[in-house]
Design a protein around this motif. Structure first.
Motif, PDB file in Angstrom:
ATOM      1  N   VAL A 121     -70.176  -5.673   4.390  1.00 57.62           N
ATOM      2  CA  VAL A 121     -70.034  -5.531   2.990  1.00 57.62           C
ATOM      3  C   VAL A 121     -69.844  -4.173   2.534  1.00 57.62           C
ATOM      4  CG1 VAL A 121     -70.827  -5.863   0.445  1.00 57.62           C
ATOM      5  CG2 VAL A 121     -71.070  -7.483   2.467  1.00 57.62           C
ATOM      6  N   LEU A 122     -68.877  -3.561   1.980  1.00 57.26           N
ATOM      7  CA  LEU A 122     -68.653  -2.243   1.652  1.00 57.26           C
ATOM      8  C   LEU A 122     -68.822  -1.938   0.183  1.00 57.26           C
ATOM      9  CD1 LEU A 122     -65.617  -1.348   3.562  1.00 57.26           C
ATOM     10  CD2 LEU A 122     -67.721  -1.082   4.394  1.00 57.26           C
ATOM     11  N   ASP A 123     -69.379  -0.802  -0.412  1.00 55.27           N
ATOM     12  CA  ASP A 123     -69.593  -0.417  -1.832  1.00 55.27           C
ATOM     13  C   ASP A 123     -68.353   0.357  -2.254  1.00 55.27           C
ATOM     14  OD1 ASP A 123     -70.018   2.224  -0.754  1.00 55.27           O
ATOM     15  OD2 ASP A 123     -72.192   2.297  -1.173  1.00 55.27           O
ATOM     16  N   GLU A 124     -68.075   1.076  -3.204  1.00 53.84           N
ATOM     17  CA  GLU A 124     -67.057   1.581  -3.671  1.00 53.84           C
ATOM     18  C   GLU A 124     -66.893   2.841  -2.977  1.00 53.84           C
ATOM     19  OE1 GLU A 124     -67.968   1.783  -7.814  1.00 53.84           O
ATOM     20  OE2 GLU A 124     -67.028  -0.197  -8.387  1.00 53.84           O
ATOM     21  N   ASN A 125     -67.650   3.554  -2.172  1.00 54.69           N
ATOM     22  CA  ASN A 125     -68.077   4.905  -1.625  1.00 54.69           C
ATOM     23  C   ASN A 125     -67.943   4.608  -0.230  1.00 54.69           C
ATOM     24  OD1 ASN A 125     -68.426   6.357  -3.821  1.00 54.69           O
ATOM     25  ND2 ASN A 125     -70.477   5.829  -3.915  1.00 54.69           N
ATOM     26  N   ILE A 134     -67.821  -9.480  -7.172  1.00 53.15           N
ATOM     27  CA  ILE A 134     -68.417  -8.897  -8.566  1.00 53.15           C
ATOM     28  C   ILE A 134     -69.696  -8.889  -8.679  1.00 53.15           C
ATOM     29  CG2 ILE A 134     -67.680  -8.690 -10.887  1.00 53.15           C
ATOM     30  CD1 ILE A 134     -65.548  -8.243  -9.171  1.00 53.15           C
ATOM     31  N   VAL A 135     -70.385  -7.907  -8.504  1.00 49.66           N
ATOM     32  CA  VAL A 135     -72.037  -7.568  -8.911  1.00 49.66           C
ATOM     33  C   VAL A 135     -72.087  -6.969  -9.853  1.00 49.66           C
ATOM     34  CG1 VAL A 135     -72.527  -8.408  -6.534  1.00 49.66           C
ATOM     35  CG2 VAL A 135     -72.068  -5.961  -7.167  1.00 49.66           C
ATOM     36  N   PRO A 136     -73.336  -6.915 -10.842  1.00 50.53           N
ATOM     37  CA  PRO A 136     -73.681  -6.013 -11.762  1.00 50.53           C
ATOM     38  C   PRO A 136     -73.423  -4.476 -11.477  1.00 50.53           C
ATOM     39  CG  PRO A 136     -75.244  -7.986 -11.649  1.00 50.53           C
ATOM     40  CD  PRO A 136     -74.611  -7.869 -10.498  1.00 50.53           C
ATOM     41  N   HIS A 137     -72.480  -3.901 -12.179  1.00 54.75           N
ATOM     42  CA  HIS A 137     -72.429  -2.287 -12.256  1.00 54.75           C
ATOM     43  C   HIS A 137     -71.493  -1.825 -11.253  1.00 54.75           C
ATOM     44  CE1 HIS A 137     -75.289  -2.443 -15.325  1.00 54.75           C
ATOM     45  NE2 HIS A 137     -76.424  -2.912 -14.541  1.00 54.75           N
ATOM     46  N   GLN A 138     -70.990  -2.894 -10.395  1.00 58.25           N
ATOM     47  CA  GLN A 138     -70.196  -2.478  -9.157  1.00 58.25           C
ATOM     48  C   GLN A 138     -69.216  -3.483  -8.729  1.00 58.25           C
ATOM     49  OE1 GLN A 138     -72.040  -1.070  -5.488  1.00 58.25           O
ATOM     50  NE2 GLN A 138     -73.912  -2.306  -6.287  1.00 58.25           N
ATOM     51  N   THR A 139     -68.163  -3.361  -7.792  1.00 56.73           N
ATOM     52  CA  THR A 139     -67.658  -4.205  -7.028  1.00 56.73           C
ATOM     53  C   THR A 139     -67.735  -3.976  -5.735  1.00 56.73           C
ATOM     54  OG1 THR A 139     -65.737  -4.443  -8.736  1.00 56.73           O
ATOM     55  CG2 THR A 139     -65.170  -5.054  -6.722  1.00 56.73           C
ATOM     56  N   LEU A 140     -68.270  -5.199  -4.922  1.00 58.33           N
ATOM     57  CA  LEU A 140     -68.317  -4.581  -3.408  1.00 58.33           C
ATOM     58  C   LEU A 140     -66.913  -5.478  -2.856  1.00 58.33           C
ATOM     59  CD1 LEU A 140     -71.995  -5.691  -3.098  1.00 58.33           C
ATOM     60  CD2 LEU A 140     -70.893  -3.271  -3.433  1.00 58.33           C
TER      61      LEU A 140
END
Length: 327
Positions: A18-22, A90-96
């Motif tokens: 699982v990757l975050d936006e960075n 889709i999670v609160p405040h970001q897309t993983l």
């Protein structure tokens, strides 16, 4: 529950990353680390994909990964050819971004095993279907020389009929191999169906009652949709009641789908035969090869649609259920 989930993730052979936006890894399991050639200790902490698996980072950082996208990945850091499937979370405040990783070699082996199993089943069915008319030909041929002229004519016709049946089985089987690639296009049904009836079913057009309430569009391979409808409509006309002047082709929306119903008013399909309708070589007619419905069912699946038999008080109804395309 967290411990159970962690245990499952640690045991399975499918890798999850699982990757975050960075492009930081916020979750991984041992299988993902093993496939990517990453140290297992990374599995328990957040880390940068750039520092741990630079090849994968370079591959995806300039790509706008779409949900459901699939691709193959190879790296000098890993000895595996990896099949990657992308899922957006889709999670609160970001897309993983979830990357589901599998050993492509094992996947190919599983696909080959399924193909071999399907080929074996199909070959056995073909052999069984050909054996019956072939036995009749052999028997008629043995009796031919010692028979009277009138009897020879009967045997000659029998041999001809059975040879034609074998040829039809072979031709229908070859048709299953054709059109392997599916090329879906947007089809406006209110425009397509009248033209299709005129072009492909002109000889029975007066026996088809076409009903569509509103303009509807689907995405489907046009050649395969034509083949499905020709088979369903001609079957319906063949089994229609002599008292009914026409069969019905009804098209209407249902939620986010489009239903294409081909309905006749004959005796319908017996309950004990309904579960066998889409099996290869099953037919209730002595003149059929039993491949038409099987092929139609396969074409529907290839176009993300479904073909089902819908029970009626009178007659039979075959329904194509497709995803509706909106403007």
């Amino acid at each position: 529950l967290q411990n159970i989930n962690r245990y499952i993730l640690e045991q399975i052979e499918t890798g999850y990353l699982v990757l975050d936006e960075n492009y930081h890894v916020v979750l991984s399991n041992p299988a993902a680390c093993h496939l990517l050639g990453i140290e297992p200790m990374y599995a328990h902490e957040r880390f940068s994909l750039y520092q741990s698996q630079n090849d994968l980072f370079e591959l995806i950082r300039f790509e706008n990964l779409e949900n459901g996208e699939r691709f193959q990945f190879e790296s000098q850091q890993s000895r595996y050819n990896i099949h990657v499937q992308v899922q957006k979370l889709i999670v609160p405040h970001q897309t993983l971004t979830l990357l589901v990783l599998q050993d492509a070699r094992k996947l190919n082996q599983q696909v080959q095993q399924l193909k071999l199993a399907a080929l074996g089943q199909l070959s056995a069915s073909i052999a069984h279907e050909i054996r019956n008319p072939l036995a009749a030909i052999v028997q008629a041929n043995d009796l031919y020389l010692d028979s009277e002229p009138e009897q020879q004519q009967v045997l000659h016709q029998m041999i001809s009929r059975q040879a034609t049946r074998i040829d039809r089985i072979i031709q229908d089987t070859l048709n299953m191999v054709k059109n392997k690639e599916t090329h879906p296009v947007v089809i406006q049904l209110n425009e397509f169906i009248p033209l299709f009836i005129q072009e492909d079913l002109a000889d029975v057009a007066d026996q088809i009652q076409f009903n569509i309430d509103v303009p509807l569009a689907i995405q489907f391979d046009e050649a395969q949709l034509r083949q499905i409808l020709i088979n369903l409509i001609r079957n319906a006309i063949r089994h229609n009641s002599p008292d009914s002047p026409h069969i019905q082709l009804n098209i209407h929306p249902y939620e986010h789908k489009v239903w294409i119903d081909v309905r006749d008013f004959g005796s319908g399909v017996a309950t004990h035969d309904q579960e066998l309708l889409f099996k290869p070589f099953f037919s209730t007619s002595i003149h059929g090869t039993g491949l038409g419905l099987y092929l139609s069912h396969s074409f529907c699946e290839a176009n993300q649609a479904q073909l089902n038999y819908i029970s009626q008080e009178q007659g039979a109804c075959f329904r194509i259920s497709c995803q509706r395309v909106t403007a």
